[in-house]
Design a protein around this motif. Structure first.
Motif, PDB file in Angstrom:
ATOM      1  N   VAL A  50       7.992 -17.245   4.697  1.00 14.72           N
ATOM      2  CA  VAL A  50       8.639 -18.213   3.804  1.00 14.72           C
ATOM      3  C   VAL A  50       7.866 -18.248   2.489  1.00 14.72           C
ATOM      4  O   VAL A  50       6.631 -18.407   2.485  1.00 14.72           O
ATOM      5  N   SER A  51       8.605 -18.092   1.406  1.00 13.36           N
ATOM      6  CA  SER A  51       7.967 -18.054   0.082  1.00 13.36           C
ATOM      7  C   SER A  51       7.472 -19.449  -0.318  1.00 13.36           C
ATOM      8  O   SER A  51       8.224 -20.419  -0.274  1.00 13.36           O
ATOM      9  N   LYS A  52       6.195 -19.516  -0.728  1.00 15.48           N
ATOM     10  CA  LYS A  52       5.624 -20.827  -1.081  1.00 15.48           C
ATOM     11  C   LYS A  52       5.996 -21.226  -2.503  1.00 15.48           C
ATOM     12  O   LYS A  52       5.756 -22.362  -2.916  1.00 15.48           O
ATOM     13  N   ARG A  53       6.494 -20.274  -3.296  1.00 15.26           N
ATOM     14  CA  ARG A  53       6.849 -20.604  -4.689  1.00 15.26           C
ATOM     15  C   ARG A  53       7.923 -19.638  -5.183  1.00 15.26           C
ATOM     16  O   ARG A  53       8.178 -18.610  -4.528  1.00 15.26           O
ATOM     17  N   ASP A  54       8.499 -19.934  -6.332  1.00 14.20           N
ATOM     18  CA  ASP A  54       9.394 -18.968  -6.981  1.00 14.20           C
ATOM     19  C   ASP A  54       8.531 -17.787  -7.395  1.00 14.20           C
ATOM     20  O   ASP A  54       7.437 -17.980  -7.947  1.00 14.20           O
ATOM     21  N   GLN A  55       9.012 -16.593  -7.099  1.00 13.96           N
ATOM     22  CA  GLN A  55       8.198 -15.433  -7.472  1.00 13.96           C
ATOM     23  C   GLN A  55       9.072 -14.205  -7.705  1.00 13.96           C
ATOM     24  O   GLN A  55      10.239 -14.160  -7.297  1.00 13.96           O
ATOM     25  N   VAL A  56       8.492 -13.229  -8.396  1.00 13.01           N
ATOM     26  CA  VAL A  56       9.192 -11.960  -8.637  1.00 13.01           C
ATOM     27  C   VAL A  56       8.309 -10.855  -8.072  1.00 13.01           C
ATOM     28  O   VAL A  56       7.112 -10.800  -8.350  1.00 13.01           O
ATOM     29  N   VAL A  57       8.923 -10.005  -7.230  1.00 15.34           N
ATOM     30  CA  VAL A  57       8.169  -8.891  -6.644  1.00 15.34           C
ATOM     31  C   VAL A  57       8.706  -7.597  -7.249  1.00 15.34           C
ATOM     32  O   VAL A  57       9.922  -7.446  -7.428  1.00 15.34           O
ATOM     33  N   HIS A  58       7.797  -6.690  -7.592  1.00 17.97           N
ATOM     34  CA  HIS A  58       8.195  -5.405  -8.187  1.00 17.97           C
ATOM     35  C   HIS A  58       8.097  -4.313  -7.127  1.00 17.97           C
ATOM     36  O   HIS A  58       7.085  -4.215  -6.433  1.00 17.97           O
ATOM     37  N   LEU A  59       9.158  -3.526  -7.049  1.00 17.74           N
ATOM     38  CA  LEU A  59       9.179  -2.427  -6.068  1.00 17.74           C
ATOM     39  C   LEU A  59      10.159  -1.358  -6.545  1.00 17.74           C
ATOM     40  O   LEU A  59      11.310  -1.674  -6.885  1.00 17.74           O
ATOM     41  N   GLY A  60       9.706  -0.105  -6.563  1.00 18.12           N
ATOM     42  CA  GLY A  60      10.576   1.024  -6.929  1.00 18.12           C
ATOM     43  C   GLY A  60      11.272   0.818  -8.260  1.00 18.12           C
ATOM     44  O   GLY A  60      12.466   1.132  -8.379  1.00 18.12           O
ATOM     45  N   GLY A  61      10.597   0.257  -9.223  1.00 18.63           N
ATOM     46  CA  GLY A  61      11.175   0.053 -10.552  1.00 18.63           C
ATOM     47  C   GLY A  61      12.151  -1.119 -10.607  1.00 18.63           C
ATOM     48  O   GLY A  61      12.794  -1.346 -11.631  1.00 18.63           O
ATOM     49  N   GLU A  62      12.284  -1.842  -9.523  1.00 20.60           N
ATOM     50  CA  GLU A  62      13.194  -3.009  -9.524  1.00 20.60           C
ATOM     51  C   GLU A  62      12.396  -4.308  -9.396  1.00 20.60           C
ATOM     52  O   GLU A  62      11.243  -4.295  -8.949  1.00 20.60           O
TER      53      GLU A  62
ATOM     54  N   ARG B  36       0.822  -1.211   0.000  1.00 26.26           N
ATOM     55  CA  ARG B  36       0.000   0.000   0.000  1.00 26.26           C
ATOM     56  C   ARG B  36       0.856   1.261   0.000  1.00 26.26           C
ATOM     57  O   ARG B  36       0.638   2.171  -0.785  1.00 26.26           O
ATOM     58  N   GLU B  37       1.882   1.293   0.863  1.00 26.49           N
ATOM     59  CA  GLU B  37       2.671   2.531   1.013  1.00 26.49           C
ATOM     60  C   GLU B  37       3.651   2.740  -0.125  1.00 26.49           C
ATOM     61  O   GLU B  37       3.929   3.872  -0.493  1.00 26.49           O
ATOM     62  N   LEU B  38       4.215   1.639  -0.622  1.00 28.35           N
ATOM     63  CA  LEU B  38       5.311   1.802  -1.589  1.00 28.35           C
ATOM     64  C   LEU B  38       4.958   1.263  -2.971  1.00 28.35           C
ATOM     65  O   LEU B  38       5.816   1.240  -3.856  1.00 28.35           O
ATOM     66  N   GLY B  39       3.717   0.819  -3.155  1.00 26.03           N
ATOM     67  CA  GLY B  39       3.288   0.345  -4.476  1.00 26.03           C
ATOM     68  C   GLY B  39       3.971  -0.953  -4.894  1.00 26.03           C
ATOM     69  O   GLY B  39       4.166  -1.184  -6.094  1.00 26.03           O
ATOM     70  N   ALA B  40       4.349  -1.795  -3.923  1.00 25.25           N
ATOM     71  CA  ALA B  40       4.931  -3.103  -4.283  1.00 25.25           C
ATOM     72  C   ALA B  40       3.789  -4.069  -4.619  1.00 25.25           C
ATOM     73  O   ALA B  40       2.599  -3.729  -4.457  1.00 25.25           O
ATOM     74  N   ASP B  41       4.162  -5.270  -5.120  1.00 25.01           N
ATOM     75  CA  ASP B  41       3.096  -6.223  -5.471  1.00 25.01           C
ATOM     76  C   ASP B  41       3.343  -7.598  -4.843  1.00 25.01           C
ATOM     77  O   ASP B  41       3.227  -8.625  -5.514  1.00 25.01           O
ATOM     78  N   PHE B  42       3.693  -7.603  -3.559  1.00 23.31           N
ATOM     79  CA  PHE B  42       3.816  -8.885  -2.848  1.00 23.31           C
ATOM     80  C   PHE B  42       2.472  -9.617  -2.932  1.00 23.31           C
ATOM     81  O   PHE B  42       1.424  -9.003  -2.672  1.00 23.31           O
ATOM     82  N   ASP B  43       2.516 -10.903  -3.269  1.00 23.89           N
ATOM     83  CA  ASP B  43       1.308 -11.732  -3.246  1.00 23.89           C
ATOM     84  C   ASP B  43       1.185 -12.308  -1.831  1.00 23.89           C
ATOM     85  O   ASP B  43       1.974 -13.174  -1.443  1.00 23.89           O
ATOM     86  N   LEU B  44       0.217 -11.811  -1.077  1.00 23.82           N
ATOM     87  CA  LEU B  44       0.113 -12.177   0.342  1.00 23.82           C
ATOM     88  C   LEU B  44      -0.123 -13.678   0.545  1.00 23.82           C
ATOM     89  O   LEU B  44       0.254 -14.243   1.562  1.00 23.82           O
ATOM     90  N   ASP B  45      -0.758 -14.299  -0.468  1.00 22.29           N
ATOM     91  CA  ASP B  45      -1.046 -15.744  -0.333  1.00 22.29           C
ATOM     92  C   ASP B  45       0.171 -16.605  -0.651  1.00 22.29           C
ATOM     93  O   ASP B  45       0.116 -17.825  -0.491  1.00 22.29           O
ATOM     94  N   ALA B  46       1.241 -15.965  -1.123  1.00 24.80           N
ATOM     95  CA  ALA B  46       2.402 -16.753  -1.544  1.00 24.80           C
ATOM     96  C   ALA B  46       3.450 -16.869  -0.442  1.00 24.80           C
ATOM     97  O   ALA B  46       4.588 -17.281  -0.687  1.00 24.80           O
ATOM     98  N   PHE B  47       3.073 -16.466   0.780  1.00 20.88           N
ATOM     99  CA  PHE B  47       4.016 -16.551   1.916  1.00 20.88           C
ATOM    100  C   PHE B  47       3.370 -17.254   3.102  1.00 20.88           C
ATOM    101  O   PHE B  47       2.161 -17.139   3.322  1.00 20.88           O
ATOM    102  N   GLU B  48       4.226 -17.896   3.867  1.00 20.59           N
ATOM    103  CA  GLU B  48       3.777 -18.607   5.055  1.00 20.59           C
ATOM    104  C   GLU B  48       4.522 -18.054   6.266  1.00 20.59           C
ATOM    105  O   GLU B  48       5.728 -17.798   6.170  1.00 20.59           O
ATOM    106  N   HIS B  49       3.815 -17.909   7.365  1.00 21.84           N
ATOM    107  CA  HIS B  49       4.429 -17.403   8.598  1.00 21.84           C
ATOM    108  C   HIS B  49       5.243 -18.503   9.293  1.00 21.84           C
ATOM    109  O   HIS B  49       4.823 -19.654   9.333  1.00 21.84           O
TER     110      HIS B  49
END
Ligand code: AVI
Length: 322
Positions: free
Chosen positions: A254-266, A225-238
């Motif tokens: 802990v990441s449940k799968r291989d994934q790519v997160v976008h943040l600040g143009g990276e 919300r604050e930084l416009g990232a796109d973490f998939d909340l369902d793709a992580f486990e506590h």
């Protein structure tokens, strides 16, 4: 803990983005616990404090009820109480109610809203007490009002075992700062969580109802919300894990799968099974905490615990030079 939670809103977004990216490039990856505390996170934390597995709040309150009068006697009359990260000042009442003629109460909190709400509520119930709110990040230098700086008995109150969320170096400098704030006639009353069976700790930080898991995942929601990232909340486990050689419980995502997160143009790649550490909370023995306090020039004067020695409230005083 890198910075105080609500500092998030005091910094420009690009500095925060840089911070988060830096953490995500570390090995293992990290995300600062500052991201826990948005409105939902603060609500979830209040819920955590009531959970059957989270013994910390309940036990500290029990100690304050059982030994508050003795603490007040040790502190003495006309104390100026400075509370760091005061929040709702809930535990403080147990202290203020028992102190003899307290001179002033100085809640220090970075959240202006919490600070003034709590100060307003206290002012109604403690009509004769000087309440002097200070809006500041207690991990950084801040000035006390002049008349507090010269009060003869200044006492820092730091409950909740928040010190455990700082690494050893940070904890030491925070304690040294407290020593400076109270001066040579002052004292520090601090809540310190004690080492115990790792199973008890892992359950306290991974409760059956899943509130702590939601609290942890919510950090990602906050970053999105604050930084416009796109973490998939369902793709992580506590995950809560005891790390013996650091004597601390850590919270990870802990990441449940291989994934790519976008943040600040990276783009940040996160592999399946990769961990993102979001928090640690150090647990001390009475001895290891006393050693840490000594490195900051503070001596343990009194220790109060519950009958099961789960938690402690300790009175520290500046160590006398030999
Ligand atoms: C704020 N702090 C003392 C809590 C703790 O126990 O470390 C934060 C927390 N994290 C998960 N549950 C509670």
């Amino acid at each position: 803990m890198a910075k105080h939670p609500n500092l998030v809103h005091a910094n420009p977004a690009d500095a925060l983005t840089t911070d988060v990216l830096e953490g995500l490039k570390k090995e293992p990856k990290e995300l600062s616990s500052v991201w826990f505390y948005d409105e939902l996170g603060s609500f979830l934390f209040e819920n955590i404090c009531e959970l059957p597995e989270y013994y910390i709040t309940r036990t500290e309150l029990q100690i304050m009820h059982a030994h508050g009068n003795e603490m007040a006697r040790h502190i003495g009359p006309e104390a100026a109480v400075i509370e760091l990260g005061s929040g709702t000042s809930m535990k403080t009442r147990l202290l203020l109610d028992r102190l003899q003629d307290p001179l002033a109460y100085v809640p220090v909190d970075i959240s202006r809203e919490h600070l003034f709400d709590a100060a307003g509520a206290l002012a109604k119930d403690y009509a004769n007490l000087h309440i002097v709110p200070v809006c500041a990040d207690f991990t950084q230098n801040f000035d006390l009002p002049q008349f507090i700086q010269t009060a003869p008995r200044r006492v820092v109150y730091f409950p909740g075992s928040t010190l455990g969320n700082f690494d050893r170096t940070q904890a030491r400098s925070l304690l040294a700062r407290m020593r400076e704030l109270v001066g040579k006639n002052g004292a520090v009353l601090i809540g310190i969580d004690l080492r115990k069976d790792p199973g008890v700790l892992e359950r306290a930080y991974d409760d059956a109802a899943g509130v702590t898991a939601e609290f942890n995942i919510n950090a990602l929601r906050h970053v999105n919300r604050e930084l416009g990232a796109d973490f998939d909340l369902d793709a992580f486990e506590h995950l809560a894990v005891w790390v013996e050689n650091e004597s601390r419980i850590e919270m990870h995502l802990v990441s449940k799968r291989d994934q790519v997160v976008h943040l600040g143009g990276e783009q940040v790649r996160i592999g399946r099974g990769e961990h993102l550490r979001t928090e640690y909370c150090h647990k001390y023995t009475l001895e290891s905490f006393s050693e840490l306090a000594a490195t900051a020039g503070l001596a343990v004067n009194r220790v109060w615990t519950d009958p099961d020695q789960q938690f402690s409230v300790q009175l520290l005083e500046p160590a006398r030079l030999q």
